[in-house]
Design a protein around this motif. Structure first.
Motif, PDB file in Angstrom:
ATOM      1  N   HIS A  28     -18.830  43.181 -24.114  1.00  0.00           N
ATOM      2  CA  HIS A  28     -20.231  42.771 -24.170  1.00  0.00           C
ATOM      3  C   HIS A  28     -20.431  41.269 -24.104  1.00  0.00           C
ATOM      4  CE1 HIS A  28     -21.173  46.877 -24.755  1.00  0.00           C
ATOM      5  NE2 HIS A  28     -20.585  46.962 -25.925  1.00  0.00           N
ATOM      6  N   HIS A  29     -19.350  40.536 -24.032  1.00  0.00           N
ATOM      7  CA  HIS A  29     -19.488  39.107 -23.784  1.00  0.00           C
ATOM      8  C   HIS A  29     -18.213  38.595 -23.142  1.00  0.00           C
ATOM      9  CE1 HIS A  29     -18.026  39.563 -27.946  1.00  0.00           C
ATOM     10  NE2 HIS A  29     -17.255  38.538 -27.660  1.00  0.00           N
ATOM     11  N   VAL A  30     -18.267  37.386 -22.660  1.00  0.00           N
ATOM     12  CA  VAL A  30     -17.188  36.831 -21.845  1.00  0.00           C
ATOM     13  C   VAL A  30     -15.862  36.811 -22.600  1.00  0.00           C
ATOM     14  CG1 VAL A  30     -16.371  34.745 -20.697  1.00  0.00           C
ATOM     15  CG2 VAL A  30     -18.739  35.476 -20.419  1.00  0.00           C
ATOM     16  N   GLU A  31     -15.920  36.397 -23.844  1.00  0.00           N
ATOM     17  CA  GLU A  31     -14.678  36.262 -24.609  1.00  0.00           C
ATOM     18  C   GLU A  31     -13.929  37.590 -24.689  1.00  0.00           C
ATOM     19  OE1 GLU A  31     -13.197  34.727 -29.015  1.00  0.00           O
ATOM     20  OE2 GLU A  31     -15.327  35.085 -28.597  1.00  0.00           O
ATOM     21  N   ALA A  32     -14.654  38.626 -25.048  1.00  0.00           N
ATOM     22  CA  ALA A  32     -14.028  39.942 -25.166  1.00  0.00           C
ATOM     23  C   ALA A  32     -13.472  40.403 -23.819  1.00  0.00           C
ATOM     24  CB  ALA A  32     -15.044  40.955 -25.689  1.00  0.00           C
ATOM     25  N   ALA A  33     -14.243  40.157 -22.789  1.00  0.00           N
ATOM     26  CA  ALA A  33     -13.798  40.558 -21.455  1.00  0.00           C
ATOM     27  C   ALA A  33     -12.498  39.860 -21.080  1.00  0.00           C
ATOM     28  CB  ALA A  33     -14.894  40.230 -20.432  1.00  0.00           C
ATOM     29  N   LEU A  34     -12.435  38.586 -21.385  1.00  0.00           N
ATOM     30  CA  LEU A  34     -11.228  37.839 -21.059  1.00  0.00           C
ATOM     31  C   LEU A  34     -10.033  38.342 -21.850  1.00  0.00           C
ATOM     32  CD1 LEU A  34     -12.235  34.123 -20.559  1.00  0.00           C
ATOM     33  CD2 LEU A  34     -11.151  35.700 -18.965  1.00  0.00           C
ATOM     34  N   HIS A  35     -10.293  38.716 -23.097  1.00  0.00           N
ATOM     35  CA  HIS A  35      -9.220  39.237 -23.929  1.00  0.00           C
ATOM     36  C   HIS A  35      -8.600  40.474 -23.270  1.00  0.00           C
ATOM     37  CE1 HIS A  35      -6.945  39.786 -27.576  1.00  0.00           C
ATOM     38  NE2 HIS A  35      -7.332  41.053 -27.646  1.00  0.00           N
ATOM     39  N   LEU A  36      -9.446  41.362 -22.852  1.00  0.00           N
ATOM     40  CA  LEU A  36      -8.973  42.572 -22.184  1.00  0.00           C
ATOM     41  C   LEU A  36      -8.264  42.240 -20.871  1.00  0.00           C
ATOM     42  CD1 LEU A  36     -12.030  44.948 -22.708  1.00  0.00           C
ATOM     43  CD2 LEU A  36      -9.755  45.168 -23.736  1.00  0.00           C
ATOM     44  N   ALA A  37      -8.877  41.374 -20.110  1.00  0.00           N
ATOM     45  CA  ALA A  37      -8.350  41.092 -18.773  1.00  0.00           C
ATOM     46  C   ALA A  37      -7.008  40.371 -18.830  1.00  0.00           C
ATOM     47  CB  ALA A  37      -9.362  40.263 -17.988  1.00  0.00           C
ATOM     48  N   THR A  38      -6.823  39.563 -19.849  1.00  0.00           N
ATOM     49  CA  THR A  38      -5.569  38.823 -19.952  1.00  0.00           C
ATOM     50  C   THR A  38      -4.395  39.759 -20.171  1.00  0.00           C
ATOM     51  OG1 THR A  38      -6.794  36.993 -20.932  1.00  0.00           O
ATOM     52  CG2 THR A  38      -4.405  36.940 -21.134  1.00  0.00           C
ATOM     53  N   GLN A  39      -4.631  40.770 -21.000  1.00  0.00           N
ATOM     54  CA  GLN A  39      -3.556  41.719 -21.259  1.00  0.00           C
ATOM     55  C   GLN A  39      -3.208  42.522 -20.021  1.00  0.00           C
ATOM     56  OE1 GLN A  39      -5.551  43.640 -24.642  1.00  0.00           O
ATOM     57  NE2 GLN A  39      -3.897  42.833 -25.937  1.00  0.00           N
ATOM     58  N   ASP A  40      -4.232  42.914 -19.313  1.00  0.00           N
ATOM     59  CA  ASP A  40      -3.991  43.717 -18.116  1.00  0.00           C
ATOM     60  C   ASP A  40      -5.124  43.497 -17.117  1.00  0.00           C
ATOM     61  OD1 ASP A  40      -3.060  45.594 -16.318  1.00  0.00           O
ATOM     62  OD2 ASP A  40      -4.199  47.214 -17.277  1.00  0.00           O
ATOM     63  N   PRO A  41      -4.924  42.610 -16.185  1.00  0.00           N
ATOM     64  CA  PRO A  41      -5.971  42.323 -15.195  1.00  0.00           C
ATOM     65  C   PRO A  41      -6.430  43.594 -14.496  1.00  0.00           C
ATOM     66  CG  PRO A  41      -4.192  40.728 -15.010  1.00  0.00           C
ATOM     67  CD  PRO A  41      -3.732  41.786 -15.974  1.00  0.00           C
ATOM     68  N   PRO A  42      -7.728  43.857 -14.518  1.00  0.00           N
ATOM     69  CA  PRO A  42      -8.240  45.097 -13.925  1.00  0.00           C
ATOM     70  C   PRO A  42      -8.257  45.013 -12.403  1.00  0.00           C
ATOM     71  CG  PRO A  42     -10.050  43.754 -14.672  1.00  0.00           C
ATOM     72  CD  PRO A  42      -8.795  43.028 -15.075  1.00  0.00           C
ATOM     73  N   GLU A  43      -8.311  46.174 -11.793  1.00  0.00           N
ATOM     74  CA  GLU A  43      -8.390  46.200 -10.335  1.00  0.00           C
ATOM     75  C   GLU A  43      -9.816  45.981  -9.869  1.00  0.00           C
ATOM     76  OE1 GLU A  43      -6.066  49.396  -8.501  1.00  0.00           O
ATOM     77  OE2 GLU A  43      -5.399  49.887 -10.547  1.00  0.00           O
ATOM     78  N   TYR A  44     -10.762  46.435 -10.699  1.00  0.00           N
ATOM     79  CA  TYR A  44     -12.169  46.254 -10.380  1.00  0.00           C
ATOM     80  C   TYR A  44     -12.891  45.662 -11.579  1.00  0.00           C
ATOM     81  CZ  TYR A  44     -11.170  49.419  -6.484  1.00  0.00           C
ATOM     82  OH  TYR A  44     -10.646  49.989  -5.358  1.00  0.00           O
ATOM     83  N   ALA A  45     -14.004  45.005 -11.301  1.00  0.00           N
ATOM     84  CA  ALA A  45     -14.807  44.467 -12.398  1.00  0.00           C
ATOM     85  C   ALA A  45     -16.281  44.452 -12.011  1.00  0.00           C
ATOM     86  CB  ALA A  45     -14.344  43.059 -12.757  1.00  0.00           C
ATOM     87  N   VAL A  46     -17.112  44.794 -12.989  1.00  0.00           N
ATOM     88  CA  VAL A  46     -18.559  44.680 -12.836  1.00  0.00           C
ATOM     89  C   VAL A  46     -19.027  43.707 -13.897  1.00  0.00           C
ATOM     90  CG1 VAL A  46     -20.772  45.865 -12.983  1.00  0.00           C
ATOM     91  CG2 VAL A  46     -18.808  47.038 -11.993  1.00  0.00           C
ATOM     92  N   VAL A  47     -19.582  42.604 -13.504  1.00  0.00           N
ATOM     93  CA  VAL A  47     -19.982  41.637 -14.528  1.00  0.00           C
ATOM     94  C   VAL A  47     -21.439  41.219 -14.403  1.00  0.00           C
ATOM     95  CG1 VAL A  47     -17.894  40.536 -13.581  1.00  0.00           C
ATOM     96  CG2 VAL A  47     -19.742  39.111 -14.384  1.00  0.00           C
ATOM     97  N   ALA A  49      -8.891  33.929 -11.230  1.00  0.00           N
ATOM     98  CA  ALA A  49      -7.697  33.128 -11.507  1.00  0.00           C
ATOM     99  C   ALA A  49      -6.560  34.021 -12.017  1.00  0.00           C
ATOM    100  CB  ALA A  49      -8.024  32.048 -12.530  1.00  0.00           C
ATOM    101  N   LEU A  50      -6.927  34.989 -12.841  1.00  0.00           N
ATOM    102  CA  LEU A  50      -5.905  35.874 -13.395  1.00  0.00           C
ATOM    103  C   LEU A  50      -5.281  36.741 -12.317  1.00  0.00           C
ATOM    104  CD1 LEU A  50      -7.491  37.087 -16.746  1.00  0.00           C
ATOM    105  CD2 LEU A  50      -5.362  35.820 -16.447  1.00  0.00           C
ATOM    106  N   ASP A  51      -6.116  37.263 -11.452  1.00  0.00           N
ATOM    107  CA  ASP A  51      -5.611  38.126 -10.389  1.00  0.00           C
ATOM    108  C   ASP A  51      -6.590  38.076  -9.223  1.00  0.00           C
ATOM    109  OD1 ASP A  51      -4.761  40.018  -8.659  1.00  0.00           O
ATOM    110  OD2 ASP A  51      -4.613  41.645 -10.114  1.00  0.00           O
ATOM    111  N   SER A  52      -6.177  37.422  -8.174  1.00  0.00           N
ATOM    112  CA  SER A  52      -7.101  37.217  -7.065  1.00  0.00           C
ATOM    113  C   SER A  52      -7.410  38.508  -6.320  1.00  0.00           C
ATOM    114  CB  SER A  52      -6.521  36.187  -6.090  1.00  0.00           C
ATOM    115  OG  SER A  52      -5.316  36.669  -5.536  1.00  0.00           O
ATOM    116  N   HIS A  53      -6.697  39.580  -6.644  1.00  0.00           N
ATOM    117  CA  HIS A  53      -6.966  40.844  -5.964  1.00  0.00           C
ATOM    118  C   HIS A  53      -8.038  41.668  -6.662  1.00  0.00           C
ATOM    119  CE1 HIS A  53      -3.899  40.078  -3.122  1.00  0.00           C
ATOM    120  NE2 HIS A  53      -2.902  40.143  -3.982  1.00  0.00           N
ATOM    121  N   THR A  54      -8.425  41.249  -7.859  1.00  0.00           N
ATOM    122  CA  THR A  54      -9.478  41.968  -8.572  1.00  0.00           C
ATOM    123  C   THR A  54     -10.761  41.948  -7.757  1.00  0.00           C
ATOM    124  OG1 THR A  54      -8.576  41.381 -10.741  1.00  0.00           O
ATOM    125  CG2 THR A  54     -10.883  42.042 -10.659  1.00  0.00           C
TER     126      THR A  54
END
Lengths: 186, 186
Positions: free
Chosen positions: B43-62, B80-85
């Motif tokens: 629900h906010h950027v910080e939390a999203a980054l926390h999740l994404a850092t552990q495992d960069p998602p293949e898709y994202a809706v922001v 930056a984490l994964d340019s294929h996202t």
DNA sequence: CTGAGAATGTGACATGATGTCGCGTGACAT
DNA sequence: ATGTCACGCGACATCATGTCACATTCTCAG
């Protein structure tokens, strides 16, 4: 003030200006020439491509609304010819959809008319994620922008106030008041 | 219709959904799950980054408008984490300025609410655009024009409302009220 | 760490701007 | 002639704006 110290003094980067508005092209090409670009002008996509094929320009300013194919295809072709060409889209009919397309097709920025030469040069320098523009240039006020836009649409409607009001989604009475309120304002 | 035949049946691509609207997240995450994605929500950027850092998602809706930092910085970090996202921006406060930024920062599409799950999935598939799209739009309405201009200056001021109000010569209170309203569609 | 200065969100209120309706006029095509 | 359309203007309720005030939160140099 307008000299560009980043480049050797006698080197003028090539710039392709594609817009169907003749007077606009004259004014803008003069302004850009003064800022150190070697400007060539085209009034439709075909002519622009002809020029670009012979010698892909380093910079390009392309309008979206031109007779024949839209400026978007020009953006695509220019990028295909030379992916290093820095393309700025400049349009009087801005929309989110075309903005997204333009950037995806290789444009580095998307500006809406009215835009002066300084804004365009600024756009050429811009990189992603860094909207740090020079704080010097004051953005035109809301009122001024509104006035310009009204005048433009009014011209398209041949000074038909009712039609203009409809196209602008505003009440005719309100448009009347706005028009007579400021015959002239900076 | 909603089945994805391109992938093995038991493989569910990961998708990160970042939006501060709780009910919207519930509805959309359910809809996306049904369409074969493994959805995680923030629900906010910080939390999203926390999740994404552990495992960069293949898709994202922001979403862009979230408490704290804007969704634009999330787009940047995800790329930056994964340019294929494959990132799709989805916002109720759409503007050309943010659309351009989002694409430049790595988003592959920019949608405005309300948008249903099918549109989003469609956006994920989209490649570079087709330049044949219609460009001859009606001119922007006065309200829309004002909104776009405000957004542009706001971005230049790094979302600093006070500074933006000063530059636009309008009262901060007035700017706040304008920003809270949804942009007019045309 | 801490305080000064800045930015933000919010409420309240007088005033000015806007949306809306209506009327009369003139231009133009049917 | 008669309908349609654009125009200008008056009147009025409603909405937006400018302005002040106050409590928080942010930022950053010391």
């Amino acid at each position: 003030m307008s000299e560009n110290n980043d480049e050797p003094l006698d080197y003028r980067p090539s710039l392709l200006l594609a817009d169907d508005d003749l007077v606009f092209c004259q004014v803008l090409s003069a302004a850009l020439t003064k800022r150190g670009f070697m400007v060539s002008v085209a009034h439709h996509v075909e002519a622009a491509l002809h020029l670009a094929t012979q010698d892909p320009p380093e910079y390009a300013v392309v309008d979206l609304k031109m007779p024949g194919p839209s400026g978007l295809v020009l953006v695509e072709k220019l990028t295909a010819l030379d992916s290093h060409t820095r393309i700025v889209v400049l349009t009087g009919y801005a929309s989110i959809a075309t903005a997204v397309e333009a950037i995806k097709l290789g444009a580095i920025h998307y500006l809406t008319k009215p835009a002066d030469a300084d804004e365009i040069v600024q756009a050429f320098r811009s990189t992603a994620g860094d909207p740090a523009m020079s704080v010097a240039d004051a953005p035109l006020s809301i009122d001024r922008l509104e006035w310009e836009h009204i005048q433009k649409v009014l011209l398209e409607c041949q000074s038909n106030i009712s039609a203009t009001a409809r196209r602008l989604g505003m009440h005719r009475r309100t448009l009347q008041r706005k028009l007579q309120k400021r015959p002239a304002h900076r």
